[in-house]
Scaffold this motif. Structure first.
Motif, PDB file in Angstrom:
ATOM      1  N   LEU A   1     -61.464   0.063  36.992  1.00  0.00           N
ATOM      2  CA  LEU A   1     -62.169  -0.647  35.926  1.00  0.00           C
ATOM      3  C   LEU A   1     -61.399  -0.677  34.610  1.00  0.00           C
ATOM      4  CD1 LEU A   1     -65.798   0.644  36.573  1.00  0.00           C
ATOM      5  CD2 LEU A   1     -64.893  -1.654  37.025  1.00  0.00           C
ATOM      6  N   LEU A   2     -60.425   0.215  34.453  1.00  0.00           N
ATOM      7  CA  LEU A   2     -59.656   0.254  33.210  1.00  0.00           C
ATOM      8  C   LEU A   2     -58.808  -1.003  33.069  1.00  0.00           C
ATOM      9  CD1 LEU A   2     -58.411   3.961  33.219  1.00  0.00           C
ATOM     10  CD2 LEU A   2     -60.237   2.964  31.820  1.00  0.00           C
ATOM     11  N   PRO A   3     -58.716  -1.541  31.847  1.00  0.00           N
ATOM     12  CA  PRO A   3     -57.870  -2.728  31.649  1.00  0.00           C
ATOM     13  C   PRO A   3     -56.403  -2.379  31.841  1.00  0.00           C
ATOM     14  CG  PRO A   3     -58.739  -1.933  29.561  1.00  0.00           C
ATOM     15  CD  PRO A   3     -59.359  -1.098  30.638  1.00  0.00           C
ATOM     16  N   LYS A   4     -55.690  -3.328  32.403  1.00  0.00           N
ATOM     17  CA  LYS A   4     -54.267  -3.131  32.655  1.00  0.00           C
ATOM     18  C   LYS A   4     -53.482  -4.293  32.068  1.00  0.00           C
ATOM     19  CE  LYS A   4     -55.555  -0.813  36.865  1.00  0.00           C
ATOM     20  NZ  LYS A   4     -56.957  -0.822  36.534  1.00  0.00           N
ATOM     21  N   ASN A   5     -52.303  -3.992  31.573  1.00  0.00           N
ATOM     22  CA  ASN A   5     -51.404  -5.033  31.087  1.00  0.00           C
ATOM     23  C   ASN A   5     -50.695  -5.610  32.301  1.00  0.00           C
ATOM     24  OD1 ASN A   5     -49.707  -6.686  29.730  1.00  0.00           O
ATOM     25  ND2 ASN A   5     -48.464  -5.060  28.829  1.00  0.00           N
ATOM     26  N   ARG A   6     -51.057  -6.817  32.694  1.00  0.00           N
ATOM     27  CA  ARG A   6     -50.525  -7.404  33.920  1.00  0.00           C
ATOM     28  C   ARG A   6     -49.688  -8.630  33.600  1.00  0.00           C
ATOM     29  NH1 ARG A   6     -55.597  -6.501  37.972  1.00  0.00           N
ATOM     30  NH2 ARG A   6     -55.480  -4.270  37.806  1.00  0.00           N
ATOM     31  N   THR A   7     -48.407  -8.420  33.530  1.00  0.00           N
ATOM     32  CA  THR A   7     -47.485  -9.531  33.361  1.00  0.00           C
ATOM     33  C   THR A   7     -47.025  -9.941  34.749  1.00  0.00           C
ATOM     34  OG1 THR A   7     -46.747  -8.540  31.308  1.00  0.00           O
ATOM     35  CG2 THR A   7     -45.364 -10.274  32.253  1.00  0.00           C
ATOM     36  N   ILE A   8     -47.462 -11.089  35.203  1.00  0.00           N
ATOM     37  CA  ILE A   8     -47.174 -11.514  36.565  1.00  0.00           C
ATOM     38  C   ILE A   8     -45.945 -12.410  36.576  1.00  0.00           C
ATOM     39  CG2 ILE A   8     -48.074 -12.776  38.540  1.00  0.00           C
ATOM     40  CD1 ILE A   8     -50.869 -11.907  37.635  1.00  0.00           C
ATOM     41  N   LYS A   9     -44.980 -12.016  37.407  1.00  0.00           N
ATOM     42  CA  LYS A   9     -43.759 -12.789  37.576  1.00  0.00           C
ATOM     43  C   LYS A   9     -43.578 -13.032  39.069  1.00  0.00           C
ATOM     44  CE  LYS A   9     -41.653 -10.582  33.604  1.00  0.00           C
ATOM     45  NZ  LYS A   9     -40.589  -9.735  33.104  1.00  0.00           N
TER      46      LYS A   9
ATOM     47  N   LEU B   1     -40.811 -11.716  42.946  1.00  0.00           N
ATOM     48  CA  LEU B   1     -40.039 -10.482  42.837  1.00  0.00           C
ATOM     49  C   LEU B   1     -40.274  -9.503  43.982  1.00  0.00           C
ATOM     50  CD1 LEU B   1     -40.377  -9.737  39.039  1.00  0.00           C
ATOM     51  CD2 LEU B   1     -38.483 -10.821  40.227  1.00  0.00           C
ATOM     52  N   ALA B   2     -41.063  -9.881  44.993  1.00  0.00           N
ATOM     53  CA  ALA B   2     -41.464  -8.934  46.030  1.00  0.00           C
ATOM     54  C   ALA B   2     -40.401  -8.704  47.092  1.00  0.00           C
ATOM     55  CB  ALA B   2     -42.746  -9.389  46.694  1.00  0.00           C
ATOM     56  N   ALA B   3     -39.264  -9.353  47.014  1.00  0.00           N
ATOM     57  CA  ALA B   3     -38.256  -9.177  48.039  1.00  0.00           C
ATOM     58  C   ALA B   3     -37.713  -7.753  48.065  1.00  0.00           C
ATOM     59  CB  ALA B   3     -37.110 -10.163  47.819  1.00  0.00           C
ATOM     60  N   LYS B   4     -37.601  -7.125  46.907  1.00  0.00           N
ATOM     61  CA  LYS B   4     -37.080  -5.763  46.812  1.00  0.00           C
ATOM     62  C   LYS B   4     -37.950  -4.944  45.868  1.00  0.00           C
ATOM     63  CE  LYS B   4     -32.308  -7.213  47.385  1.00  0.00           C
ATOM     64  NZ  LYS B   4     -30.966  -7.225  46.831  1.00  0.00           N
ATOM     65  N   PRO B   5     -37.993  -3.622  46.089  1.00  0.00           N
ATOM     66  CA  PRO B   5     -38.752  -2.799  45.135  1.00  0.00           C
ATOM     67  C   PRO B   5     -38.177  -2.948  43.737  1.00  0.00           C
ATOM     68  CG  PRO B   5     -37.975  -1.506  47.010  1.00  0.00           C
ATOM     69  CD  PRO B   5     -37.391  -2.862  47.141  1.00  0.00           C
ATOM     70  N   GLY B   6     -39.067  -3.057  42.760  1.00  0.00           N
ATOM     71  CA  GLY B   6     -38.631  -3.326  41.400  1.00  0.00           C
ATOM     72  C   GLY B   6     -38.269  -2.107  40.587  1.00  0.00           C
TER      73      GLY B   6
ATOM     74  N   SER C   1     -53.270  -3.105  42.836  1.00  0.00           N
ATOM     75  CA  SER C   1     -53.223  -2.922  41.392  1.00  0.00           C
ATOM     76  C   SER C   1     -51.864  -2.390  40.936  1.00  0.00           C
ATOM     77  CB  SER C   1     -54.335  -1.966  40.966  1.00  0.00           C
ATOM     78  OG  SER C   1     -54.289  -1.724  39.600  1.00  0.00           O
ATOM     79  N   VAL C   2     -51.347  -1.400  41.633  1.00  0.00           N
ATOM     80  CA  VAL C   2     -50.041  -0.820  41.283  1.00  0.00           C
ATOM     81  C   VAL C   2     -48.925  -1.848  41.477  1.00  0.00           C
ATOM     82  CG1 VAL C   2     -48.326   0.890  42.010  1.00  0.00           C
ATOM     83  CG2 VAL C   2     -50.692   1.577  41.645  1.00  0.00           C
ATOM     84  N   ALA C   3     -49.008  -2.619  42.554  1.00  0.00           N
ATOM     85  CA  ALA C   3     -47.958  -3.612  42.818  1.00  0.00           C
ATOM     86  C   ALA C   3     -47.925  -4.686  41.733  1.00  0.00           C
ATOM     87  CB  ALA C   3     -48.162  -4.245  44.192  1.00  0.00           C
ATOM     88  N   VAL C   4     -49.086  -5.068  41.246  1.00  0.00           N
ATOM     89  CA  VAL C   4     -49.136  -6.075  40.178  1.00  0.00           C
ATOM     90  C   VAL C   4     -48.622  -5.495  38.870  1.00  0.00           C
ATOM     91  CG1 VAL C   4     -50.714  -7.428  38.722  1.00  0.00           C
ATOM     92  CG2 VAL C   4     -50.959  -7.480  41.199  1.00  0.00           C
ATOM     93  N   SER C   5     -49.098  -4.288  38.530  1.00  0.00           N
ATOM     94  CA  SER C   5     -48.748  -3.737  37.222  1.00  0.00           C
ATOM     95  C   SER C   5     -47.362  -3.099  37.187  1.00  0.00           C
ATOM     96  CB  SER C   5     -49.806  -2.734  36.767  1.00  0.00           C
ATOM     97  OG  SER C   5     -49.884  -1.660  37.669  1.00  0.00           O
TER      98      SER C   5
ATOM     99  N   ASP D   1     -46.992 -11.048  41.985  1.00  0.00           N
ATOM    100  CA  ASP D   1     -48.205 -11.855  41.890  1.00  0.00           C
ATOM    101  C   ASP D   1     -49.203 -11.316  42.919  1.00  0.00           C
ATOM    102  OD1 ASP D   1     -47.764 -13.070  44.427  1.00  0.00           O
ATOM    103  OD2 ASP D   1     -46.699 -14.750  43.520  1.00  0.00           O
ATOM    104  N   ILE D   2     -50.408 -11.826  42.895  1.00  0.00           N
ATOM    105  CA  ILE D   2     -51.482 -11.255  43.709  1.00  0.00           C
ATOM    106  C   ILE D   2     -51.216 -11.379  45.211  1.00  0.00           C
ATOM    107  CG2 ILE D   2     -52.956 -13.303  43.767  1.00  0.00           C
ATOM    108  CD1 ILE D   2     -54.147  -9.665  43.314  1.00  0.00           C
ATOM    109  N   MET D   3     -50.580 -12.432  45.654  1.00  0.00           N
ATOM    110  CA  MET D   3     -50.280 -12.587  47.084  1.00  0.00           C
ATOM    111  C   MET D   3     -49.236 -11.571  47.538  1.00  0.00           C
ATOM    112  SD  MET D   3     -52.212 -14.723  48.549  1.00  0.00           S
ATOM    113  CE  MET D   3     -51.361 -15.106  50.062  1.00  0.00           C
ATOM    114  N   GLU D   4     -48.195 -11.401  46.743  1.00  0.00           N
ATOM    115  CA  GLU D   4     -47.165 -10.419  47.080  1.00  0.00           C
ATOM    116  C   GLU D   4     -47.734  -9.003  47.025  1.00  0.00           C
ATOM    117  OE1 GLU D   4     -43.190 -12.657  45.400  1.00  0.00           O
ATOM    118  OE2 GLU D   4     -44.555 -11.694  43.977  1.00  0.00           O
ATOM    119  N   ALA D   5     -48.569  -8.746  46.041  1.00  0.00           N
ATOM    120  CA  ALA D   5     -49.198  -7.429  45.924  1.00  0.00           C
ATOM    121  C   ALA D   5     -50.115  -7.166  47.112  1.00  0.00           C
ATOM    122  CB  ALA D   5     -49.981  -7.340  44.615  1.00  0.00           C
TER     123      ALA D   5
END
Length: 144
Positions: free
Chosen positions: A60-68, A71-76, A104-108, A113-117
């Motif tokens: 429930l906590l707000p998260k700063n989610r900058t979606i690019k 980028l899911a091909a490799k761990p960031g 949530s972790v994958a996005v933040s 993006d949500i599909m890759e996450a």
């Protein structure tokens, strides 16, 4: 399993780039199952609602989610091993909400993006759930 494989087949998740994180998730699940063996059933009945509540608060906590996207091909980041083992541990111990936490972790953290996450979430949950189930079966803790 079906969901994870569909994401792989459609190119939204490439397991070969995440092998170390996959292994860390599996070892984390082993640790989570081991933790369940330390506590009595009574203690687990008290601990699990607290953990589920904490997980709900985190979600429930707000998260700063900058979606690019893309980028899911490799761990960031290098933290993927720590995250994978931690979420694997949580999955093996409790399991409830692991998919939401992974997404949530994958996005933040990995800026997916949500599909890759969702793709990484399904795959990692499949790994940790399978490892935990096999261990619980081996330990004769499954009531068939």
């Amino acid at each position: 399993m079906t969901s994870a494989l569909c994401f792989v087949k459609n190119g939204l998740f490439s397991p070969r780039y995440w092998l170390a994180a996959i292994a860390a998730s599996a070892f984390g699940a082993i640790g989570g199952v081991a933790l369940t063996q330390i506590f009595s059933n009574e203690a687990l009945k008290m601990i699990l609602p607290v953990l589920i509540g904490l997980m709900a608060i985190y979600m429930l906590l707000p998260k700063n989610r900058t979606i690019k996207p893309g980028l899911a091909a490799k761990p960031g980041c290098r933290g993927s091993l720590l995250v994978s083992s931690g979420l694997g541990l949580y999955s093996g111990f409790l399991g409830a909400g692991t998919g939401s936490l992974w997404t949530s972790v994958a996005v933040s953290m990995f800026k997916m993006d949500i599909m890759e996450a969702s793709a990484i979430s399904r795959f990692m949950c499949f790994v940790s759930n399978t490892v935990a189930l096999m261990l619980f079966m081996w330990l004769s803790k499954v009531d068939y």
